[in-house]
Design an enzyme around this catalytic site. Sequence first.
Site, short mmCIF file in Angstrom:
data_model
loop_
_atom_site.label_atom_id
_atom_site.label_comp_id
_atom_site.label_asym_id
_atom_site.label_seq_id
_atom_site.Cartn_x
_atom_site.Cartn_y
_atom_site.Cartn_z
N LYS A 10 0.81 -1.22 0.00
CA LYS A 10 0.00 0.00 0.00
C LYS A 10 0.85 1.28 0.00
O LYS A 10 2.07 1.22 0.27
CB LYS A 10 -0.93 -0.04 1.22
CG LYS A 10 -1.98 -1.14 1.14
CD LYS A 10 -3.00 -0.99 2.27
CE LYS A 10 -4.10 -2.02 2.15
NZ LYS A 10 -5.15 -1.82 3.17
N TYR A 50 -12.35 -2.32 -4.02
CA TYR A 50 -13.02 -2.13 -2.73
C TYR A 50 -14.53 -2.06 -2.87
O TYR A 50 -15.19 -1.47 -2.00
CB TYR A 50 -12.44 -0.89 -2.04
CG TYR A 50 -11.03 -1.11 -1.52
CD1 TYR A 50 -10.74 -2.19 -0.69
CD2 TYR A 50 -10.00 -0.25 -1.84
CE1 TYR A 50 -9.46 -2.41 -0.20
CE2 TYR A 50 -8.70 -0.46 -1.35
CZ TYR A 50 -8.45 -1.54 -0.53
OH TYR A 50 -7.18 -1.75 -0.04
N PHE A 58 -16.06 4.54 5.79
CA PHE A 58 -14.66 4.84 5.52
C PHE A 58 -14.29 4.69 4.05
O PHE A 58 -13.12 4.87 3.68
CB PHE A 58 -13.73 3.96 6.39
CG PHE A 58 -13.92 2.46 6.19
CD1 PHE A 58 -13.30 1.79 5.16
CD2 PHE A 58 -14.73 1.74 7.06
CE1 PHE A 58 -13.46 0.42 4.98
CE2 PHE A 58 -14.90 0.37 6.90
CZ PHE A 58 -14.27 -0.29 5.86
N ARG A 86 -2.32 -14.48 4.11
CA ARG A 86 -3.10 -13.78 5.15
C ARG A 86 -2.47 -13.96 6.53
O ARG A 86 -2.45 -13.03 7.33
CB ARG A 86 -4.55 -14.31 5.16
CG ARG A 86 -5.31 -14.01 3.88
CD ARG A 86 -5.89 -12.64 3.82
NE ARG A 86 -6.98 -12.46 4.75
CZ ARG A 86 -7.76 -11.37 4.78
NH1 ARG A 86 -7.55 -10.38 3.92
NH2 ARG A 86 -8.73 -11.27 5.65
N THR A 92 -6.21 -7.31 10.11
CA THR A 92 -6.45 -6.04 9.40
C THR A 92 -6.06 -4.83 10.24
O THR A 92 -5.42 -3.89 9.75
CB THR A 92 -7.95 -5.93 9.01
OG1 THR A 92 -8.28 -7.03 8.18
CG2 THR A 92 -8.23 -4.63 8.28
N ARG A 103 2.02 -6.67 9.28
CA ARG A 103 1.32 -5.54 9.91
C ARG A 103 1.71 -5.39 11.37
O ARG A 103 1.84 -4.28 11.88
CB ARG A 103 -0.19 -5.73 9.77
CG ARG A 103 -0.70 -5.49 8.35
CD ARG A 103 -2.11 -5.99 8.21
NE ARG A 103 -2.74 -5.64 6.94
CZ ARG A 103 -3.83 -6.23 6.48
NH1 ARG A 103 -4.42 -7.19 7.19
NH2 ARG A 103 -4.34 -5.87 5.32
N ASN A 113 -2.44 0.16 6.72
CA ASN A 113 -1.97 -1.11 7.29
C ASN A 113 -1.03 -1.88 6.36
O ASN A 113 -1.02 -3.10 6.32
CB ASN A 113 -3.17 -1.97 7.72
CG ASN A 113 -4.12 -2.27 6.58
OD1 ASN A 113 -3.93 -1.77 5.46
ND2 ASN A 113 -5.13 -3.08 6.83
N HIS A 116 -2.22 -5.36 1.50
CA HIS A 116 -3.53 -6.00 1.30
C HIS A 116 -3.30 -7.38 0.69
O HIS A 116 -2.40 -7.55 -0.12
CB HIS A 116 -4.38 -5.17 0.34
CG HIS A 116 -5.56 -5.90 -0.21
ND1 HIS A 116 -6.79 -5.93 0.44
CD2 HIS A 116 -5.72 -6.66 -1.32
CE1 HIS A 116 -7.63 -6.67 -0.27
NE2 HIS A 116 -7.01 -7.12 -1.35
N GLU A 127 -9.64 -10.07 -7.95
CA GLU A 127 -8.72 -8.96 -7.71
C GLU A 127 -7.53 -9.01 -8.66
O GLU A 127 -7.08 -7.98 -9.17
CB GLU A 127 -8.29 -8.96 -6.23
CG GLU A 127 -9.46 -8.64 -5.32
CD GLU A 127 -9.18 -8.77 -3.83
OE1 GLU A 127 -8.02 -9.05 -3.44
OE2 GLU A 127 -10.13 -8.60 -3.04
P1 CMP Z 1 -7.58 -4.26 3.27
O1 CMP Z 1 -7.00 -5.59 3.58
O2 CMP Z 1 -6.97 -3.51 2.14
O3 CMP Z 1 -9.15 -4.39 3.00
C1 CMP Z 1 -10.03 -3.29 3.14
C2 CMP Z 1 -9.39 -2.16 3.86
O4 CMP Z 1 -10.28 -1.23 4.44
C3 CMP Z 1 -8.61 -2.70 5.05
O5 CMP Z 1 -7.47 -3.37 4.59
C4 CMP Z 1 -8.35 -1.45 5.84
O6 CMP Z 1 -7.23 -0.74 5.35
C5 CMP Z 1 -9.61 -0.65 5.55
N1 CMP Z 1 -10.53 -0.67 6.68
C6 CMP Z 1 -11.23 -1.71 7.14
N2 CMP Z 1 -11.99 -1.34 8.18
C7 CMP Z 1 -11.74 -0.03 8.39
C8 CMP Z 1 -12.21 0.94 9.31
N3 CMP Z 1 -13.11 0.61 10.26
N4 CMP Z 1 -11.75 2.19 9.21
C9 CMP Z 1 -10.85 2.53 8.27
N5 CMP Z 1 -10.36 1.65 7.35
C10 CMP Z 1 -10.80 0.39 7.42
#
Ligand code: CMP
Length: 149
Positions: A10, A50, A58, A86, A92, A103, A113, A116, A127
């Site tokens: 990211k 997404y 968000f 994973r 996450t 992470r 984070n 992905h 994806e």
């Molecule tokens: P990712 O694995 O890229 O999948 C979806 C992304 O949304 C996740 O990582 C986070 O970066 C983001 N995400 C998920 N939940 C939240 C949240 N509550 N607030 C902000 N970002 C979020």
Amino acid sequence: MIERTFVMIKPDSVVRGLIGRVLQRLEAKGLKIVGMRMIRMSQEQAGKLYAVHNEKPFFGDLVGFIRSAPVVVLAIEGESAVAVVRRVIGATDSKEAQPGTIRGDFSCSKSMNVIHASDSTENAAKELSIFFAPSDLVEYSRLDAKWVS
Ligand code: CMP
């Protein structure tokens, strides 16, 4: 079962100079990089990647963040690659991610984070198709394959 999964380093990792250290974790685990490109993600690609979060509060910030700097998109291959990746990347919310995971070691943020990875083989196929044509992916053998799986 050998699987392919989609991984994205990211924008926070890119601007923090972490690309090499993140890739090293995946390579050290024995996973094979079969596709890799650095891109500035388009609005359309972000919307597709997404789509499941489209209605979430968000969503706007997520798309803004993911387009704020380049990302590195990867196709990763290996035994049970979806689940293995994973586990290597961790939870996450980086505050909850175990030490030793990517992470857990490199972030304290849920939104920024680091990385992905697809959560299922079905989503991996979807994806991957957003960022790679089948002809973009390469075939080769890692010399250590029989020692790491
Ligand atoms: P990712 O694995 O890229 O999948 C979806 C992304 O949304 C996740 O990582 C986070 O970066 C983001 N995400 C998920 N939940 C939240 C949240 N509550 N607030 C902000 N970002 C979020």
